[in-house]
Design a protein around this motif. Structure first.
Motif: not given
Length: 172
Positions: A72-75, A107-110
């Protein structure tokens, strides 16, 4: 130098990644997987969803995730980052226990994990995979200055340098 190298063979990819790891001039940590039995130790990484038997890491190393950590957070499998810190808890011993890696993902936005870390730094703990032939536990990553052509499929890479070693028989 900043381009990701693409190789056709794992051996060539691994050699380039180890060379770049040494160039960091940082202490290199060897992470040996924990196994439930001898038969699990003999299995390939592909038998354990990409978890390696042995892994070399250092702060500043470019890595790629080999499994979904937090989609959900791109990981997800294929996300790339840089190791910022190798962390052992107070009751762990380097060389014996597996650490948690603090990895920066652009790119992490969490959510932020710590006030002392950059907001894009995420902890990557060891992962356990259990199959009928045993269990393996290690970090779900691989070095990523170089990748195989196969692993690069579906990834968005800014710059790439392809490298193919070919040999031809000499005439006569």
């Amino acid at each position: 130098k900043t381009a990701t190298r693409l190789y056709h063979k794992n051996e060539d990819k691994d050699l380039h990644n180890l060379h770049r790891l040494i160039q960091l001039k940082q202490p290199i940590t060897v992470l040996r997987a924990e196994h439930s039995c001898k038969s699990a130790r003999r299995k390939k990484r592909s038998d354990f969803e990409g978890l390696p038997d042995e892994l070399f890491v250092a702060e500043g190393a470019e890595i790629i995730l080999r499994s979904n950590v937090w989609t959900e957070m791109g990981l997800a499998n294929g996300a790339r980052g840089v190791i910022r810190e190798i962390v052992y808890s107070d009751d762990q011993m380097p060389g014996k226990d597996l650490p948690t890696l603090l990895v920066e993902f652009a790119g992490y936005t969490g959510p932020r994990f710590s006030d002392r870390c950059d907001p894009k730094v995420v902890p990557i703990p060891p992962r356990r995979v259990t199959k009928t032939y045993g269990t393996r536990r290690n970090l779900p990553i691989d070095l990523a200055w170089a990748l195989t052509v196969h692993k690069s499929q579906g990834l968005t890479l800014g710059k790439v340098y392809t490298w193919r070693v070919t040999t031809k028989a000499a005439p006569g």
